[in-house]
Design an enzyme around this catalytic site. Sequence first.
Site, PDB file in Angstrom:
ATOM      1  N   CYS A 111       0.833  -1.206   0.000  1.00 13.94           N
ATOM      2  CA  CYS A 111       0.000   0.000   0.000  1.00 13.94           C
ATOM      3  C   CYS A 111       0.873   1.264   0.000  1.00 13.94           C
ATOM      4  O   CYS A 111       1.738   1.430   0.871  1.00 13.94           O
ATOM      5  CB  CYS A 111      -0.933  -0.008   1.204  1.00 13.94           C
ATOM      6  SG  CYS A 111      -2.010   1.430   1.204  1.00 13.94           S
TER       7      CYS A 111
ATOM      8  N   LYS B 225       1.389  -9.868  -0.895  1.00 14.30           N
ATOM      9  CA  LYS B 225       1.264  -8.929  -2.024  1.00 14.30           C
ATOM     10  C   LYS B 225       2.404  -7.917  -1.919  1.00 14.30           C
ATOM     11  O   LYS B 225       2.567  -7.251  -0.886  1.00 14.30           O
ATOM     12  CB  LYS B 225      -0.091  -8.221  -1.928  1.00 14.30           C
ATOM     13  CG  LYS B 225      -0.275  -7.009  -2.845  1.00 14.30           C
ATOM     14  CD  LYS B 225      -0.663  -7.425  -4.245  1.00 14.30           C
ATOM     15  CE  LYS B 225      -0.897  -6.229  -5.156  1.00 14.30           C
ATOM     16  NZ  LYS B 225      -2.171  -5.565  -4.927  1.00 14.30           N
TER      17      LYS B 225
ATOM     18  N   GLY C  29      -1.263  -5.188 -12.402  1.00 16.10           N
ATOM     19  CA  GLY C  29      -0.828  -3.931 -13.012  1.00 16.10           C
ATOM     20  C   GLY C  29      -1.237  -3.772 -14.459  1.00 16.10           C
ATOM     21  O   GLY C  29      -0.831  -4.550 -15.320  1.00 16.10           O
TER      22      GLY C  29
HETATM   23  C1  LIG Z   1      -8.838   2.074  -5.339  1.00 26.44           C
HETATM   24  C2  LIG Z   1      -7.758   1.034  -5.151  1.00 26.44           C
HETATM   25  C3  LIG Z   1      -7.723   0.300  -3.983  1.00 26.44           C
HETATM   26  C4  LIG Z   1      -6.729  -0.677  -3.802  1.00 26.44           C
HETATM   27  N1  LIG Z   1      -6.743  -1.404  -2.646  1.00 26.44           N
HETATM   28  C5  LIG Z   1      -5.837  -2.399  -2.486  1.00 26.44           C
HETATM   29  C6  LIG Z   1      -5.876  -3.231  -1.333  1.00 26.44           C
HETATM   30  O1  LIG Z   1      -6.717  -3.081  -0.443  1.00 26.44           O
HETATM   31  N2  LIG Z   1      -4.935  -4.203  -1.232  1.00 26.44           N
HETATM   32  C7  LIG Z   1      -3.996  -4.419  -2.227  1.00 26.44           C
HETATM   33  O2  LIG Z   1      -3.168  -5.330  -2.107  1.00 26.44           O
HETATM   34  N3  LIG Z   1      -3.953  -3.654  -3.317  1.00 26.44           N
HETATM   35  C8  LIG Z   1      -4.854  -2.672  -3.474  1.00 26.44           C
HETATM   36  N4  LIG Z   1      -4.826  -1.925  -4.621  1.00 26.44           N
HETATM   37  C9  LIG Z   1      -3.857  -2.242  -5.685  1.00 26.44           C
HETATM   38  C10 LIG Z   1      -4.476  -3.176  -6.711  1.00 26.44           C
HETATM   39  O3  LIG Z   1      -4.831  -4.426  -6.145  1.00 26.44           O
HETATM   40  C11 LIG Z   1      -3.518  -3.416  -7.903  1.00 26.44           C
HETATM   41  O4  LIG Z   1      -2.345  -4.049  -7.450  1.00 26.44           O
HETATM   42  C12 LIG Z   1      -3.180  -2.120  -8.613  1.00 26.44           C
HETATM   43  O5  LIG Z   1      -4.322  -1.324  -8.811  1.00 26.44           O
HETATM   44  C13 LIG Z   1      -2.508  -2.387  -9.970  1.00 26.44           C
HETATM   45  O6  LIG Z   1      -3.394  -3.009 -10.844  1.00 26.44           O
HETATM   46  P1  LIG Z   1      -4.169  -2.182 -12.033  1.00 26.44           P
HETATM   47  O7  LIG Z   1      -3.134  -1.255 -12.657  1.00 26.44           O
HETATM   48  O8  LIG Z   1      -4.618  -3.295 -12.979  1.00 26.44           O
HETATM   49  O9  LIG Z   1      -5.279  -1.445 -11.373  1.00 26.44           O
HETATM   50  C14 LIG Z   1      -5.766  -0.916  -4.812  1.00 26.44           C
HETATM   51  C15 LIG Z   1      -5.813  -0.162  -5.981  1.00 26.44           C
HETATM   52  C16 LIG Z   1      -6.792   0.804  -6.166  1.00 26.44           C
HETATM   53  C17 LIG Z   1      -6.814   1.583  -7.457  1.00 26.44           C
END
Ligand SMILES: Cc1cc2nc3c(=O)[nH]c(=O)nc-3n(C[C@H](O)[C@H](O)[C@H](O)COP(=O)(O)O)c2cc1C
Length: 360
Positions: A111, A152, A218
């Site tokens: 995070c 993660k 990602g």
């Molecule tokens: C609004 C939001 C909330 C997220 N909350 C978490 C979370 O609670 N735990 C976590 O491991 N990753 C969290 N992430 C990260 C996502 O799981 C992911 O790794 C990240 O968005 C990259 O993927 P993407 O580019 O396909 O969105 C969050 C991302 C976003 C945008």
Amino acid sequence: MTNISIARDLRIGSVLIGPPVVQAALSGYSDWPMRLLARRFGASYVVCEVMLDKFLLAVKRRSRTRHFLHLTDDERPVGGQLMGAEPEEFAAGAVKLVEAGFDIIDINFGCPVRKVLGRCRGGFHLSQPAVALEIVHRTRDAVPAHIPVTVKLRRGLDDSNESRDRFFEIFEGAFRAGVDAVTVHPRTVRQRYEGPSTWDFLAEVKRLAGSRIVLGSGDLFTAQDCINMLQRTGVDGVSVARGAIGNPWIFREVRAMLAGQPVPAPPTLAEQREVMLEHYSLAEQLYDVKLCGPVMRKFGIKYSALHPRHVTVRDDFSRVRSREDWQAALDRWYTHWSGEADEAALSQPNAPQPPPDAVE
Ligand SMILES: Cc1cc2nc3c(=O)[nH]c(=O)nc-3n(C[C@H](O)[C@H](O)[C@H](O)COP(=O)(O)O)c2cc1C
């Protein structure tokens, strides 16, 4: 034609997941309604939004925040994710997640939120492998052996060589401590969400991991992105995040592509309306009535991305406060706009026209 190796079923420790497409943890979004819909549309596994260990140790079953721990059998397998600073508290929090019934326990070391980093949680642990690994060891020891523990990670705190070394120290140490899978989001903590996610790094990590399970995260915004990541990086599964908010249909598309079947047509507006109504009803089962409007407003804004008039529709959802508002927005935009016939009718000179969008 689908490459057989990318269509291989995913297993995380004792839990058979199935086709290698899962829904990521998403703070503020991956609540029970979102997870249930994702599962119905084909996500093989879903992860709850991250919870603080301190919160888990204090939460009471009947409190206003109990919805964080609400899960049902029809969404299994479901992962519970947690975040914290102190190894001992972290492990105690993990036990609470087990007691709540989660099938897999996921440790968040990614995070990037400033307040979280300031309290030595989440991505901060990427700067201190010894503490990170103590958390992993203690959590693994505290969680019953038949329940998988996963981690993660982001690619590192920043782009320095030290960050890279620490990533691999944590990655290797976590597997040695007995975790069953690691999900890697190959952006740095400093990078937050800016710039592309480095898929080459994922490929490198998976080469090093060999048969150990690595999921990739990602820039998975379409089903084709998911297939591309599986093919280009060799990861064992893809964890769909932003691409799944307001778009549960992405999962059926990935599933079809993995099975070498024709990709289903995008959902019609009538289909979207039905799912959005169901989503609201599920939210009503979970939240106090006053909370449903604000919770669903965020989802409506995301669902609107699939609408041909998305800017106007998004603005309409941004005003939702209640079920009546939700229903009215659906009636305005998902009934008159329920397919090509309606589009054709609207293009007739005398047909009632919706207001033009300012920017589209
Ligand atoms: C609004 C939001 C909330 C997220 N909350 C978490 C979370 O609670 N735990 C976590 O491991 N990753 C969290 N992430 C990260 C996502 O799981 C992911 O790794 C990240 O968005 C990259 O993927 P993407 O580019 O396909 O969105 C969050 C991302 C976003 C945008």
